[in-house]
Design a protein around this motif. Structure first.
Motif, PDB file in Angstrom:
ATOM      1  N   VAL A 169       0.812  -1.217   0.000  1.00 13.44           N
ATOM      2  CA  VAL A 169       0.000   0.000   0.000  1.00 13.44           C
ATOM      3  C   VAL A 169       0.850   1.275   0.000  1.00 13.44           C
ATOM      4  O   VAL A 169       0.425   2.293  -0.525  1.00 13.44           O
ATOM      5  CB  VAL A 169      -1.020   0.020   1.156  1.00 13.44           C
ATOM      6  N   GLU A 170       2.049   1.182   0.543  1.00  9.06           N
ATOM      7  CA  GLU A 170       2.920   2.360   0.586  1.00  9.06           C
ATOM      8  C   GLU A 170       3.382   2.795  -0.802  1.00  9.06           C
ATOM      9  O   GLU A 170       3.800   3.938  -0.993  1.00  9.06           O
ATOM     10  CB  GLU A 170       4.125   2.122   1.504  1.00  9.06           C
ATOM     11  N   THR A 171       3.270   1.893  -1.788  1.00  6.80           N
ATOM     12  CA  THR A 171       3.644   2.251  -3.160  1.00  6.80           C
ATOM     13  C   THR A 171       2.437   2.703  -3.976  1.00  6.80           C
ATOM     14  O   THR A 171       2.596   3.252  -5.059  1.00  6.80           O
ATOM     15  CB  THR A 171       4.322   1.071  -3.890  1.00  6.80           C
ATOM     16  N   ARG A 172       1.245   2.472  -3.461  1.00  9.08           N
ATOM     17  CA  ARG A 172       0.021   2.831  -4.185  1.00  9.08           C
ATOM     18  C   ARG A 172      -0.483   4.221  -3.807  1.00  9.08           C
ATOM     19  O   ARG A 172      -1.398   4.738  -4.447  1.00  9.08           O
ATOM     20  CB  ARG A 172      -1.060   1.794  -3.915  1.00  9.08           C
ATOM     21  N   PHE A 173       0.090   4.763  -2.754  1.00 10.72           N
ATOM     22  CA  PHE A 173      -0.261   6.104  -2.286  1.00 10.72           C
ATOM     23  C   PHE A 173       1.026   6.858  -2.002  1.00 10.72           C
ATOM     24  O   PHE A 173       2.087   6.257  -1.857  1.00 10.72           O
ATOM     25  CB  PHE A 173      -1.080   6.025  -0.983  1.00 10.72           C
ATOM     26  N   LYS A 174       0.908   8.166  -1.886  1.00  9.98           N
ATOM     27  CA  LYS A 174       2.016   9.013  -1.448  1.00  9.98           C
ATOM     28  C   LYS A 174       1.570   9.712  -0.175  1.00  9.98           C
ATOM     29  O   LYS A 174       0.367   9.907   0.056  1.00  9.98           O
ATOM     30  CB  LYS A 174       2.340  10.070  -2.511  1.00  9.98           C
ATOM     31  N   ALA A 175       2.518  10.125   0.628  1.00 12.00           N
ATOM     32  CA  ALA A 175       2.189  10.831   1.862  1.00 12.00           C
ATOM     33  C   ALA A 175       1.287  12.030   1.580  1.00 12.00           C
ATOM     34  O   ALA A 175       0.351  12.311   2.342  1.00 12.00           O
ATOM     35  CB  ALA A 175       3.463  11.269   2.588  1.00 12.00           C
ATOM     36  N   GLU A 176       1.534  12.729   0.483  1.00  9.48           N
ATOM     37  CA  GLU A 176       0.752  13.915   0.136  1.00  9.48           C
ATOM     38  C   GLU A 176      -0.728  13.593  -0.086  1.00  9.48           C
ATOM     39  O   GLU A 176      -1.583  14.465   0.078  1.00  9.48           O
ATOM     40  CB  GLU A 176       1.321  14.588  -1.118  1.00  9.48           C
ATOM     41  N   ASP A 177      -1.027  12.345  -0.449  1.00  6.52           N
ATOM     42  CA  ASP A 177      -2.427  11.933  -0.629  1.00  6.52           C
ATOM     43  C   ASP A 177      -3.202  12.001   0.686  1.00  6.52           C
ATOM     44  O   ASP A 177      -4.434  12.030   0.677  1.00  6.52           O
ATOM     45  CB  ASP A 177      -2.506  10.496  -1.174  1.00  6.52           C
ATOM     46  N   PHE A 178      -2.473  11.996   1.786  1.00  8.68           N
ATOM     47  CA  PHE A 178      -3.098  11.974   3.105  1.00  8.68           C
ATOM     48  C   PHE A 178      -3.042  13.334   3.807  1.00  8.68           C
ATOM     49  O   PHE A 178      -3.446  13.458   4.961  1.00  8.68           O
ATOM     50  CB  PHE A 178      -2.430  10.907   3.981  1.00  8.68           C
ATOM     51  N   ASP A 179      -2.540  14.351   3.123  1.00  7.17           N
ATOM     52  CA  ASP A 179      -2.381  15.684   3.706  1.00  7.17           C
ATOM     53  C   ASP A 179      -3.740  16.261   4.113  1.00  7.17           C
ATOM     54  O   ASP A 179      -4.588  16.521   3.264  1.00  7.17           O
ATOM     55  CB  ASP A 179      -1.690  16.609   2.700  1.00  7.17           C
ATOM     56  N   GLY A 180      -3.946  16.418   5.403  1.00  4.09           N
ATOM     57  CA  GLY A 180      -5.200  16.947   5.925  1.00  4.09           C
ATOM     58  C   GLY A 180      -6.341  15.958   5.934  1.00  4.09           C
ATOM     59  O   GLY A 180      -7.479  16.313   6.227  1.00  4.09           O
ATOM     60  N   ALA A 181      -6.043  14.699   5.621  1.00  4.08           N
ATOM     61  CA  ALA A 181      -7.070  13.663   5.566  1.00  4.08           C
ATOM     62  C   ALA A 181      -7.264  13.014   6.930  1.00  4.08           C
ATOM     63  O   ALA A 181      -6.448  13.167   7.838  1.00  4.08           O
ATOM     64  CB  ALA A 181      -6.692  12.608   4.530  1.00  4.08           C
ATOM     65  N   CYS A 182      -8.353  12.272   7.042  1.00  6.73           N
ATOM     66  CA  CYS A 182      -8.666  11.553   8.275  1.00  6.73           C
ATOM     67  C   CYS A 182      -9.082  10.131   7.915  1.00  6.73           C
ATOM     68  O   CYS A 182     -10.013   9.934   7.131  1.00  6.73           O
ATOM     69  CB  CYS A 182      -9.801  12.263   9.010  1.00  6.73           C
ATOM     70  N   LEU A 183      -8.366   9.159   8.470  1.00  7.72           N
ATOM     71  CA  LEU A 183      -8.711   7.747   8.275  1.00  7.72           C
ATOM     72  C   LEU A 183      -9.909   7.412   9.150  1.00  7.72           C
ATOM     73  O   LEU A 183      -9.890   7.671  10.359  1.00  7.72           O
ATOM     74  CB  LEU A 183      -7.534   6.845   8.642  1.00  7.72           C
ATOM     75  N   LEU A 184     -10.931   6.830   8.567  1.00  7.46           N
ATOM     76  CA  LEU A 184     -12.161   6.499   9.282  1.00  7.46           C
ATOM     77  C   LEU A 184     -12.357   5.000   9.369  1.00  7.46           C
ATOM     78  O   LEU A 184     -12.226   4.279   8.375  1.00  7.46           O
ATOM     79  CB  LEU A 184     -13.375   7.085   8.549  1.00  7.46           C
ATOM     80  N   CYS A 185     -12.676   4.538  10.573  1.00  8.78           N
ATOM     81  CA  CYS A 185     -13.172   3.175  10.757  1.00  8.78           C
ATOM     82  C   CYS A 185     -14.203   3.225  11.874  1.00  8.78           C
ATOM     83  O   CYS A 185     -14.569   4.298  12.335  1.00  8.78           O
ATOM     84  CB  CYS A 185     -12.034   2.204  11.043  1.00  8.78           C
ATOM     85  N   SER A 186     -14.646   2.093  12.318  1.00 11.08           N
ATOM     86  CA  SER A 186     -15.744   2.077  13.284  1.00 11.08           C
ATOM     87  C   SER A 186     -15.301   2.151  14.740  1.00 11.08           C
ATOM     88  O   SER A 186     -16.029   2.663  15.580  1.00 11.08           O
ATOM     89  CB  SER A 186     -16.617   0.844  13.071  1.00 11.08           C
ATOM     90  N   GLU A 187     -14.134   1.652  15.066  1.00  9.13           N
ATOM     91  CA  GLU A 187     -13.714   1.553  16.469  1.00  9.13           C
ATOM     92  C   GLU A 187     -13.703   2.920  17.166  1.00  9.13           C
ATOM     93  O   GLU A 187     -13.220   3.894  16.607  1.00  9.13           O
ATOM     94  CB  GLU A 187     -12.332   0.921  16.575  1.00  9.13           C
ATOM     95  N   ALA A 188     -14.175   2.955  18.382  1.00 10.06           N
ATOM     96  CA  ALA A 188     -14.274   4.215  19.127  1.00 10.06           C
ATOM     97  C   ALA A 188     -12.904   4.808  19.439  1.00 10.06           C
ATOM     98  O   ALA A 188     -12.730   6.032  19.411  1.00 10.06           O
ATOM     99  CB  ALA A 188     -15.063   3.997  20.421  1.00 10.06           C
ATOM    100  N   THR A 189     -11.932   3.953  19.736  1.00  7.45           N
ATOM    101  CA  THR A 189     -10.590   4.438  20.071  1.00  7.45           C
ATOM    102  C   THR A 189      -9.571   3.769  19.150  1.00  7.45           C
ATOM    103  O   THR A 189      -9.830   2.704  18.593  1.00  7.45           O
ATOM    104  CB  THR A 189     -10.217   4.123  21.539  1.00  7.45           C
ATOM    105  N   PRO A 190      -8.395   4.365  19.012  1.00  2.50           N
ATOM    106  CA  PRO A 190      -7.397   3.805  18.094  1.00  2.50           C
ATOM    107  C   PRO A 190      -6.589   2.638  18.651  1.00  2.50           C
ATOM    108  O   PRO A 190      -5.843   2.006  17.915  1.00  2.50           O
ATOM    109  CB  PRO A 190      -6.479   4.999  17.821  1.00  2.50           C
ATOM    110  N   HIS A 191      -6.731   2.323  19.920  1.00  2.00           N
ATOM    111  CA  HIS A 191      -5.857   1.343  20.562  1.00  2.00           C
ATOM    112  C   HIS A 191      -5.855  -0.026  19.890  1.00  2.00           C
ATOM    113  O   HIS A 191      -4.799  -0.585  19.612  1.00  2.00           O
ATOM    114  CB  HIS A 191      -6.215   1.220  22.045  1.00  2.00           C
TER     115      HIS A 191
END
Length: 147
Positions: free
Chosen positions: A101-123
């Motif tokens: 996945v690190e080759t399919r995206f660039k860091a800049e693709d995530f600039d100001g973005a937010c990863l969303l999933c269902s879990e209440a906390t990231p732990h």
């Protein structure tokens, strides 16, 4: 300074609190990393509704990238069969490595973005694992904040 990347879960929160956190942080795009994003159980975070709410309430873009999600088998082993977190973590990180996945995206693709999933906390959540994985692969370029 780093590329700002946020993460958030939608369970155990109200829509008002969820959208306020995104707007306050200055998120410009939500990247949905759930495998299945159209369940009725997702409430306000059901894909079509979520995209509308994000744009209408905060001018925030929406994208769904199931490539960044665990497989059904990995999810089932952990959630339904009450599997071990260490095993989930290992299997998910191996999957991200296999998918490169690190080759399919660039860091800049995530600039100001937010990863969303269902879990209440990231732990015990794949959004944290993914952000750490990408940050490691990209030389700690991401400045990650869990909302």
């Amino acid at each position: 300074m780093g590329v700002p990347l946020y993460t958030i879960g939608f369970t155990q929160t109200t829509a008002a609190h969820f959208f306020t956190r995104l707007k306050t942080a200055g998120v410009t795009k939500v990247i949905d990393i759930r495998l299945h994003n159209s369940s009725q159980l997702a409430g306000f975070a059901k894909s079509e509704d979520l995209a509308w709410f994000l744009k209408s309430l905060g001018g925030i873009d929406y994208a769904h990238h199931p490539l960044l999600a665990p497989t059904d088998d990995i999810l089932k082993a952990f959630k339904k069969e009450k599997g071990d977190w260490g095993q989930f973590q290992s299997r998910f990180l191996n999957l991200m490595t296999e998918r490169k996945v690190e080759t399919r995206f660039k860091a800049e693709d995530f600039d100001g973005a937010c990863l969303l999933c269902s879990e209440a906390t990231p732990h015990h959540c794949h959004r944290r694992l993914l952000s750490e994985y990408l940050n490691d692969k990209w030389g700690q370029t991401l400045k990650v904040t869990h909302l």
